[in-house]
Design a protein around this motif. Structure first.
Motif, short mmCIF file in Angstrom:
data_model
loop_
_atom_site.label_atom_id
_atom_site.label_comp_id
_atom_site.label_asym_id
_atom_site.label_seq_id
_atom_site.Cartn_x
_atom_site.Cartn_y
_atom_site.Cartn_z
N MET A 190 -47.79 32.96 25.83
CA MET A 190 -48.96 32.64 25.18
C MET A 190 -48.81 31.63 23.90
O MET A 190 -48.62 31.97 22.61
CB MET A 190 -49.76 33.82 23.73
CG MET A 190 -49.51 35.14 24.66
SD MET A 190 -50.36 36.85 23.49
CE MET A 190 -48.63 36.68 22.36
N PRO A 214 -53.79 33.40 29.37
CA PRO A 214 -53.89 32.74 28.31
C PRO A 214 -54.57 32.07 28.09
O PRO A 214 -54.63 31.10 28.70
CB PRO A 214 -53.00 32.92 27.54
CG PRO A 214 -51.67 32.88 28.60
CD PRO A 214 -51.84 33.49 29.25
N THR A 261 -57.41 35.40 22.00
CA THR A 261 -55.84 35.74 22.14
C THR A 261 -55.68 36.14 20.18
O THR A 261 -55.30 37.07 20.13
CB THR A 261 -54.65 34.50 21.30
OG1 THR A 261 -54.63 34.11 22.88
CG2 THR A 261 -53.29 35.30 20.84
#
Length: 645
Positions: free
Chosen positions: A224, A361, A462
């Motif tokens: 991420m 992501p 996120t």
């Protein structure tokens, strides 16, 4: 998140849902949706329509309702503020009168208006010989020169030349140019990027907006990239997806820096902020076709025109006039910024994968898989969102988003697919959008009297997975459109790293918080502040602090009066001296903050919180006040606006 409970107020819930769809009841969509609902009746809505489970089915069912839907959709057409050379010339001439009267600031505002309304060079030769834009830029350069905004003045000179400003009129008294040719030779060698950078740097000096996008502390998480490597996202049936610490996080650590997947500016800010990067405007650049939006530079304008604005440009007044919320615009922006082919290419890969929180992501799948609460949504609310999806789809059809369009009475496969995605966006954005804001201050580092101004909204896939806490672990601010999260307290491995998207426990009592969160976000908050019903500032004191037993392996918390740990039964020193010392440090931090020494204040606050959380645990008045002060100081690194006097 937990399922809804009796804390939810049905009337308030319906109101919260409604404003995420239509924020202005004066728009036509409100009457359109309610008229359709009245015609089809509650039996059809709750029975036939309410029994549908797929967005494509809902879209088709509403599209097939007939004239009550199509009579409105067929009226979708271009509606936007067009260019006007005549109006541009009038505003420029008015600006010049103020300029010669010694009021360059008023003249600048009028020149900005003239430039935004000016058509492209040569589009209307009957006014100003087709040079309205270049003449407006030249006049504005004089305003900027008198205001000693030399870099922005230089940028306008260069733009005026590019737009064909007559050579025989090129002169600038403040610079030693002997001829228009010399001025042109001096200005032209610099690439456009240089002038854009100069203008942006100047704006940041006058309006501090967070000069640098920070980097996350302790390196990026390879899975991420927007987060620190000290974070990961996990999931369970009770809490859904949420972030936890994988290593020790100290107060002040930057744990997330994420650009939006998509973002939209509020209509009220169209004249004050760049439509693309959201920076405050000084000398705006207009769209080449419409007069409804403005940009800070040619670079931002070209990026917007090369993606979303080419589809939205001629429909901006229609979209705003519908009364739809910014979330609806954001639902559309997700489509327009990428184009049809992008979604057709990934169509077969889209699936709901909630068990894979870290998959792709920053990709569209990370947006697509955000929570929608479709199984809890009332049928009438679904009807209104489906009608909004059809309206947005009709705008895309009219804007040639699709290479070919079917007739008004049916939807082709690609249109049905895009419409279903719009409907999904209208569901998930209700629970996952962040408001983008800036801080307004009277002077740099003067926090007293500062206020928060909301300028837009963005979807951050996120950050959307972070759980809520009424005693949040993170401060949130924005640098441009980038969201930044920094730690407000230390966290050990395995601890939940929480955000906040509701009332704080210090400001609102338990019942209010529970009702607000259940009605707005459809979950019952089970954070520690709620389960233990921590007091608000009205009754919160330092005596509420609980001190940790210093015996290794013992996690007991005790009040100050205890001298023997009630758990391990050992005589202990509860480090009250440390608490007293830290009280003095907190006062030092507040003094540094009051004098504008923000860096020192942040350092002191972080040291105070790291120590206090090591020896004690909230609730505690000074600890909460310190976190509030740290949150304010950290926001100084983000978008701030210093008001002009």
């Amino acid at each position: 998140m937990a399922t809804m409970t009796m804390q939810q107020d049905p009337t308030y819930t319906a109101l919260c849902s409604s404003v995420t769809l239509q924020s202005n009841k004066r728009g036509f969509f409100f009457d359109f949706a309610h008229n359709v609902a009245d015609i089809v009746g509650s039996a059809w809505i709750d029975g036939t329509f309410g029994g549908l489970r797929r967005d494509e089915e809902r879209l088709k069912a509403c599209h097939e309702l007939g004239d009550c839907v199509h009579d409105v959709l067929q009226n979708v057409q271009e509606l936007y503020r067009k260019k006007s050379a005549t109006l541009s010339a009038q505003k420029r001439q008015e600006a010049e009168r103020y300029l010669w009267a010694g009021d360059p600031r008023h003249a600048l505002l009028l020149c900005n208006h003239a430039i935004i309304r000016a058509p492209p060079t040569g589009a209307d030769p009957t006014v100003d010989g087709g040079l309205s834009l270049s003449l407006g830029l030249a006049s504005r350069s004089e305003c900027l020169l008198q205001l000693e905004e030399n870099e922005s003045c230089l940028s306008d000179i260069q733009l005026a030349i590019r737009e064909g400003f007559p050579e025989h009129r090129r002169c600038l008294n403040a610079y030693p140019f002997t001829s228009g040719r010399q001025m042109q030779e001096w200005a032209n060698p610099y690439p456009q990027a240089y002038f854009d950078d100069v203008k942006a740097n100047y704006l940041m000096q006058f309006f501090p907006i967070g000069h640098t996008v920070p980097t996350v502390s302790h390196g990026k998480n390879p899975d991420m990239p927007a987060t620190s490597r000290l974070l990961k996202v996990i999931s369970n049936p009770e809490q859904g997806r949420y972030a936890v610490a994988t290593g020790h996080i100290a107060s002040g650590d930057t744990v997330v820096v994420e650009p939006p997947y998509a973002a939209c500016l509020l209509p009220d800010m169209f004249g004050t902020h760049c439509h693309h990067c959201f920076i405050r405007l000084l000398a705006p650049v207009g769209c080449s076709e419409c007069s409804g939006v403005a940009f800070c530079s040619m670079n931002c304008r070209d990026q917007a025109m090369g993606s979303y604005h080419r589809y939205e440009c001629h429909y901006m007044d229609l979209l705003v006039g519908s009364g739809m919320s910014i979330l609806c615009h954001l639902a559309l922006r997700i489509m327009t910024q990428s184009g049809l082919q992008h979604f057709l290419d990934i169509k077969d890969t889209l699936c709901e994968s909630f068990s894979q929180p870290n998959t792709h992501p920053g990709s569209y799948s990370s947006v697509y898989n955000l929570v929608t609460h479709a199984d809890k949504r009332p049928a009438e609310d679904f009807l209104h969102r489906t009608l909004m999806a059809l309206f947005l789809l009709r705008c895309l059809q009219d804007a040639h988003f699709f290479p070919t369009s079917t007739n008004d009475k049916s939807l082709g496969p690609d249109e049905l697919f895009i419409g279903s995605l719009l409907l999904r966006h209208l569901q998930l954005l209700q629970f996952n959008v962040h408001e983008i804001f800036e801080t307004c201050m009277e002077a740099p580092n003067k926090f007293q009297g500062s206020k928060t101004i909301y300028v837009g909204a963005g979807i951050y896939p996120t950050v959307a997975m972070f759980n809520h806490d009424c005693h949040p672990a993170l401060a949130r601010y924005f640098v441009g459109k980038n969201i930044v999260l920094q730690a407000l307290r230390p966290m050990d491995p395995g601890m939940c790293v929480s955000e906040n998207y509701g009332p704080l426990f210090t400001k609102r009592p338990l019942a209010f918080r529970q009702k607000t969160l259940a009605s707005r976000y459809w979950f019952k908050c089970n954070c520690q502040a709620c389960t233990e019903d921590w007091p608000t500032y009205d009754t919160l004191s330092n005596d509420n602090l609980r001190l940790r037993c210093p015996t290794k392996g013992c996690k007991q918390l005790s009040r100050k009066e205890h001298r023997r740990c009630p758990k391990c039964k050992k005589q202990v020193s509860l480090q009250e001296g440390v608490v007293k010392e830290m009280t003095g440090r907190f006062s030092e931090g507040m003094e540094a903050m009051d004098t504008g020494d923000v860096d020192s204040a942040v350092q002191i606050f972080c040291s105070y919180l790291d120590t206090m959380y090591r020896v004690g645990a909230p609730p505690c008045r000074d600890m909460s006040l310190c976190q509030d002060a740290l949150r304010i100081c950290l926001s100084n690194s983000g978008n701030t606006w210093i008001t002009r006097k």
